[in-house]
Design an enzyme around this catalytic site. Structure first.
Site, PDB file in Angstrom:
ATOM      1  N   ASP A  67      45.429 -13.284  33.754  1.00 32.11           N
ATOM      2  CA  ASP A  67      44.630 -14.370  34.337  1.00 32.11           C
ATOM      3  C   ASP A  67      45.495 -15.547  34.756  1.00 32.11           C
ATOM      4  O   ASP A  67      46.679 -15.630  34.418  1.00 32.11           O
ATOM      5  CB  ASP A  67      43.538 -14.813  33.349  1.00 32.11           C
ATOM      6  CG  ASP A  67      44.040 -14.935  31.910  1.00 32.11           C
ATOM      7  OD1 ASP A  67      45.263 -15.098  31.723  1.00 32.11           O
ATOM      8  OD2 ASP A  67      43.222 -14.870  30.993  1.00 32.11           O
ATOM      9  N   ASN A 136      35.452 -17.224  21.059  1.00 32.54           N
ATOM     10  CA  ASN A 136      34.095 -16.838  21.450  1.00 32.54           C
ATOM     11  C   ASN A 136      34.009 -15.373  21.879  1.00 32.54           C
ATOM     12  O   ASN A 136      32.995 -14.939  22.417  1.00 32.54           O
ATOM     13  CB  ASN A 136      33.570 -17.751  22.571  1.00 32.54           C
ATOM     14  CG  ASN A 136      34.367 -17.615  23.866  1.00 32.54           C
ATOM     15  OD1 ASN A 136      35.304 -16.828  23.952  1.00 32.54           O
ATOM     16  ND2 ASN A 136      33.993 -18.385  24.873  1.00 32.54           N
ATOM     17  N   HIS A 138      35.983 -13.859  24.163  1.00 31.76           N
ATOM     18  CA  HIS A 138      36.391 -13.532  25.535  1.00 31.76           C
ATOM     19  C   HIS A 138      37.717 -12.782  25.544  1.00 31.76           C
ATOM     20  O   HIS A 138      38.534 -12.912  24.631  1.00 31.76           O
ATOM     21  CB  HIS A 138      36.429 -14.781  26.439  1.00 31.76           C
ATOM     22  CG  HIS A 138      37.568 -15.716  26.245  1.00 31.76           C
ATOM     23  ND1 HIS A 138      37.408 -17.089  26.201  1.00 31.76           N
ATOM     24  CD2 HIS A 138      38.901 -15.520  26.122  1.00 31.76           C
ATOM     25  CE1 HIS A 138      38.580 -17.663  26.063  1.00 31.76           C
ATOM     26  NE2 HIS A 138      39.505 -16.732  26.011  1.00 31.76           N
ATOM     27  N   GLU A 143      34.147 -14.390  30.026  1.00 28.72           N
ATOM     28  CA  GLU A 143      33.430 -15.204  29.055  1.00 28.72           C
ATOM     29  C   GLU A 143      32.101 -14.555  28.650  1.00 28.72           C
ATOM     30  O   GLU A 143      31.510 -13.809  29.440  1.00 28.72           O
ATOM     31  CB  GLU A 143      33.126 -16.577  29.679  1.00 28.72           C
ATOM     32  CG  GLU A 143      34.360 -17.386  30.038  1.00 28.72           C
ATOM     33  CD  GLU A 143      34.893 -18.182  28.869  1.00 28.72           C
ATOM     34  OE1 GLU A 143      34.884 -17.687  27.733  1.00 28.72           O
ATOM     35  OE2 GLU A 143      35.326 -19.322  29.109  1.00 28.72           O
TER      36      GLU A 143
HETATM   37  C1  GLP Z   1      42.860 -17.969  26.730  1.00 29.80           C
HETATM   38  C2  GLP Z   1      43.283 -16.819  27.689  1.00 29.80           C
HETATM   39  C3  GLP Z   1      43.152 -15.485  27.030  1.00 29.80           C
HETATM   40  C4  GLP Z   1      43.723 -15.584  25.632  1.00 29.80           C
HETATM   41  C5  GLP Z   1      42.798 -16.428  24.790  1.00 29.80           C
HETATM   42  C6  GLP Z   1      43.312 -16.717  23.401  1.00 29.80           C
HETATM   43  O1  GLP Z   1      41.855 -18.760  27.250  1.00 29.80           O
HETATM   44  N1  GLP Z   1      42.600 -16.786  28.923  1.00 29.80           N
HETATM   45  O2  GLP Z   1      43.809 -14.501  27.800  1.00 29.80           O
HETATM   46  O3  GLP Z   1      43.812 -14.310  25.050  1.00 29.80           O
HETATM   47  O4  GLP Z   1      42.386 -17.598  25.463  1.00 29.80           O
HETATM   48  O5  GLP Z   1      44.291 -17.693  23.399  1.00 29.80           O
HETATM   49  P1  GLP Z   1      45.115 -18.058  22.100  1.00 29.80           P
HETATM   50  O6  GLP Z   1      46.026 -16.902  21.823  1.00 29.80           O
HETATM   51  O7  GLP Z   1      45.857 -19.310  22.456  1.00 29.80           O
HETATM   52  O8  GLP Z   1      44.129 -18.256  20.997  1.00 29.80           O
END
Ligand code: GLP
Length: 241
Positions: A67, A136, A138, A143
């Site tokens: 992403d 959440n 995702h 989402e």
């Molecule tokens: C972000 C990204 C995801 C990622 C997730 C967890 O928003 N878009 O690809 O896996 O949230 O992030 P973190 O590892 O910082 O908790």
């Protein structure tokens, strides 16, 4: 789903890095799907250290990141592309042309998404997709919603997700773009093998729902239950059993 539980985040990162590098060594033309976020920082540190001095040949590896924020170009300091350059790409022998990345400043974001799925297909599909998970539930920027998109698409970010990303934007969630480009569920589930990593207590509810709950678009990671080859790598806080 296979669950691998580790005592510490460092143990998890070391085991995952070993698995990724073993995949590259046995199959030099591997296509990797890669995540950003805080969870994979240990993985990228291990990959940098173990690949150093040309010890691992990345020259035939292809990568596709999950992403990117809409409106941010590759050189923007808060872009996911900048994160990946700093954490991994600048430190291993990947060929720049082999790096697949969504461009948040493409003139036509819908066309950019369509071309991304085409590029993944042309590369032969993703062999190994590494995923993080949002608190959440995702994955990528898919989402929780009544419906999810199959293909790579422009996603509208929820407030909790913008808050979770605020650390890259002077800790001000309002500066986090409202939209992002993300691989869709079919793009992710099309990978031959998936490894999802989750650490910390704040991920425990999402991890439990993903592993034990009903499949629901309200917890996008739960759709991984239908995939034949998923490994969930967790630390003690994320899966307190
Ligand atoms: C972000 C990204 C995801 C990622 C997730 C967890 O928003 N878009 O690809 O896996 O949230 O992030 P973190 O590892 O910082 O908790």
């Amino acid at each position: 789903m296979t669950i691998d539980r580790f005592q510490t985040e460092a143990d998890l990162s070391a085991a995952l890095a070993a698995r990724v590098l073993e995949t590259i060594v046995t199959r030099p033309r591997t296509v990797l799907g890669l995540p950003t976020g805080r969870t994979p920082l240990g993985l990228y540190r291990e990959l940098r250290e173990r690949s150093g001095g040309d010890r691992i040949d990345w020259s035939q590896v292809r990568t596709f990141n999950l992403d990117e924020f809409a409106g941010l170009g590759p050189a923007h300091p808060a872009s996911y592309r900048s994160f990946m350059q700093a954490e991994l790409f600048d430190h291993v022998s990947l060929v720049p042309e082999h790096i697949g990345f969504l461009n948040g400043t493409a003139p036509d974001l819908v066309a950019e998404c369509r071309q991304y799925d085409d590029a993944i297909a042309r590369a032969g599909g993703i062999d190994l997709q590494v995923l993080g998970i949002g608190a959440n539930g995702h994955i990528g920027f898919n989402e929780p919603a009544d419906g999810l998109r199959a293909e790579t698409h422009v996603a509208v970010l929820t407030r909790p997700t913008r808050e979770a990303n605020a650390h890259r934007f002077d800790h001000d969630w309002a500066q986090v773009p409202e939209r992002a480009l993300s691989m869709g569920m079919a793009t992710i589930l099309g990978a031959r093998e998936i490894i999802l990593i989750a650490t910390g207590q704040e991920k425990a509810a999402a991890v439990q729902g993903m592993i034990e709950g009903l499949i629901t678009t309200r917890l996008p990671a739960s759709l991984l239950q239908v995939h034949p080859s998923v490994t969930v790598m967790v630390d003690r806080e994320a899966w307190p059993r």
